[in-house]
Motif scaffolding. Structure first.
Motif, PDB file in Angstrom:
ATOM      1  N   LEU A   1     -39.191  49.399  42.054  1.00 15.74           N
ATOM      2  CA  LEU A   1     -39.271  51.053  41.551  1.00 15.74           C
ATOM      3  C   LEU A   1     -39.223  50.843  40.146  1.00 15.74           C
ATOM      4  N   GLY A   2     -39.651  51.646  39.339  1.00 15.70           N
ATOM      5  CA  GLY A   2     -39.581  51.524  37.867  1.00 15.70           C
ATOM      6  C   GLY A   2     -38.465  52.088  37.076  1.00 15.70           C
ATOM      7  N   ARG A   3     -38.204  51.523  36.357  1.00 10.55           N
ATOM      8  CA  ARG A   3     -36.669  52.153  35.418  1.00 10.55           C
ATOM      9  C   ARG A   3     -36.983  53.251  34.646  1.00 10.55           C
ATOM     10  N   LYS A   4     -36.147  54.364  34.554  1.00 10.13           N
ATOM     11  CA  LYS A   4     -36.210  55.373  33.664  1.00 10.13           C
ATOM     12  C   LYS A   4     -35.951  55.001  32.435  1.00 10.13           C
ATOM     13  N   LEU A   6     -33.938  55.637  28.729  1.00 11.22           N
ATOM     14  CA  LEU A   6     -32.897  56.340  28.433  1.00 11.22           C
ATOM     15  C   LEU A   6     -33.091  56.921  27.112  1.00 11.22           C
ATOM     16  N   ALA A   7     -34.045  56.660  26.492  1.00 11.91           N
ATOM     17  CA  ALA A   7     -34.276  57.070  25.155  1.00 11.91           C
ATOM     18  C   ALA A   7     -34.104  58.536  25.114  1.00 11.91           C
ATOM     19  N   GLY A   8     -33.121  59.136  24.174  1.00  9.40           N
ATOM     20  CA  GLY A   8     -33.076  60.651  24.023  1.00  9.40           C
ATOM     21  C   GLY A   8     -32.054  61.271  25.116  1.00  9.40           C
ATOM     22  N   GLU A   9     -31.676  60.489  26.216  1.00 11.48           N
ATOM     23  CA  GLU A   9     -30.606  61.136  27.080  1.00 11.48           C
ATOM     24  C   GLU A   9     -29.362  61.156  26.556  1.00 11.48           C
ATOM     25  N   LEU A  10     -28.564  62.409  26.793  1.00 11.91           N
ATOM     26  CA  LEU A  10     -27.234  62.481  26.627  1.00 11.91           C
ATOM     27  C   LEU A  10     -26.400  61.495  27.456  1.00 11.91           C
ATOM     28  N   VAL A  11     -25.619  60.783  26.930  1.00 10.84           N
ATOM     29  CA  VAL A  11     -24.825  60.021  27.476  1.00 10.84           C
ATOM     30  C   VAL A  11     -23.255  60.122  26.941  1.00 10.84           C
ATOM     31  N   LEU A  12     -22.260  60.379  28.172  1.00  7.44           N
ATOM     32  CA  LEU A  12     -20.761  60.493  27.847  1.00  7.44           C
ATOM     33  C   LEU A  12     -20.174  59.342  28.250  1.00  7.44           C
ATOM     34  N   ILE A  13     -19.549  58.647  27.232  1.00  5.88           N
ATOM     35  CA  ILE A  13     -18.590  57.349  27.765  1.00  5.88           C
ATOM     36  C   ILE A  13     -17.193  57.705  27.399  1.00  5.88           C
ATOM     37  N   THR A  14     -16.342  57.383  28.307  1.00  2.63           N
ATOM     38  CA  THR A  14     -15.029  57.706  28.039  1.00  2.63           C
ATOM     39  C   THR A  14     -14.411  56.021  28.064  1.00  2.63           C
ATOM     40  N   GLY A  15     -13.382  55.841  27.066  1.00  2.00           N
ATOM     41  CA  GLY A  15     -12.630  54.540  26.915  1.00  2.00           C
ATOM     42  C   GLY A  15     -13.781  53.636  25.840  1.00  2.00           C
ATOM     43  N   ALA A  16     -14.188  54.327  25.137  1.00  3.65           N
ATOM     44  CA  ALA A  16     -15.480  53.925  24.329  1.00  3.65           C
ATOM     45  C   ALA A  16     -15.004  52.870  23.205  1.00  3.65           C
ATOM     46  N   GLY A  17     -13.711  52.718  22.903  1.00  4.36           N
ATOM     47  CA  GLY A  17     -13.233  52.236  21.794  1.00  4.36           C
ATOM     48  C   GLY A  17     -12.959  50.547  22.298  1.00  4.36           C
ATOM     49  N   ALA A  29     -26.716  52.560  23.160  1.00  2.00           N
ATOM     50  CA  ALA A  29     -27.435  52.614  21.817  1.00  2.00           C
ATOM     51  C   ALA A  29     -28.550  51.987  21.775  1.00  2.00           C
ATOM     52  N   LYS A  30     -28.487  50.591  22.226  1.00  2.00           N
ATOM     53  CA  LYS A  30     -29.570  50.075  22.080  1.00  2.00           C
ATOM     54  C   LYS A  30     -30.755  50.558  22.861  1.00  2.00           C
ATOM     55  N   ARG A  31     -30.597  51.358  23.924  1.00  2.00           N
ATOM     56  CA  ARG A  31     -31.702  51.943  24.470  1.00  2.00           C
ATOM     57  C   ARG A  31     -31.957  53.258  23.939  1.00  2.00           C
ATOM     58  N   HIS A  32     -31.426  53.567  22.734  1.00  2.00           N
ATOM     59  CA  HIS A  32     -31.564  54.926  21.856  1.00  2.00           C
ATOM     60  C   HIS A  32     -31.309  56.043  22.687  1.00  2.00           C
ATOM     61  N   SER A  33     -30.087  56.131  23.278  1.00  2.00           N
ATOM     62  CA  SER A  33     -29.540  57.184  24.072  1.00  2.00           C
ATOM     63  C   SER A  33     -28.630  58.323  23.060  1.00  2.00           C
ATOM     64  N   ARG A  34     -28.531  59.394  23.366  1.00  2.00           N
ATOM     65  CA  ARG A  34     -27.701  60.108  22.406  1.00  2.00           C
ATOM     66  C   ARG A  34     -26.431  59.949  22.920  1.00  2.00           C
ATOM     67  N   LEU A  35     -25.325  59.588  22.207  1.00  2.00           N
ATOM     68  CA  LEU A  35     -23.951  59.431  22.784  1.00  2.00           C
ATOM     69  C   LEU A  35     -23.009  60.257  22.442  1.00  2.00           C
ATOM     70  N   VAL A  36     -21.906  60.634  23.336  1.00  2.00           N
ATOM     71  CA  VAL A  36     -20.798  61.153  23.161  1.00  2.00           C
ATOM     72  C   VAL A  36     -19.810  60.189  23.660  1.00  2.00           C
TER      73      VAL A  36
END
Length: 63
Positions: A1-4, A6-17, A29-36
């Motif tokens: 199966l092909g991979r989707k 992630l460029a432009g997708e909104l991603v919420l990450i907890t514990g990001a520090g 970030a390397k995949r150009h996602s929008r990050l929260v």
């Protein structure tokens, strides 16, 4: 199966520090996602600096 793309997708990450959360944020970030990003500790300035460097090296920088 092909991979989707992630460029432009909104991603919420907890514990990001630290640890797995930080590594996950950098990978998305390397995949150009929008990050929260969320972390209970005040280490986000360091993470944001890392993300800016990642984005600049890839030619994409969002505010």
């Amino acid at each position: 199966l092909g991979r989707k793309s992630l460029a432009g997708e909104l991603v919420l990450i907890t514990g990001a520090g630290h640890g797995v959360g930080r590594a996950t944020a950098l990978e998305f970030a390397k995949r150009h996602s929008r990050l929260v990003l969320w972390d209970i500790n005040k280490v986000m300035d360091t993470l944001m600096s890392s993300l800016r460097l990642t984005s600049e090296s890839a030619g994409h920088l969002g505010a």
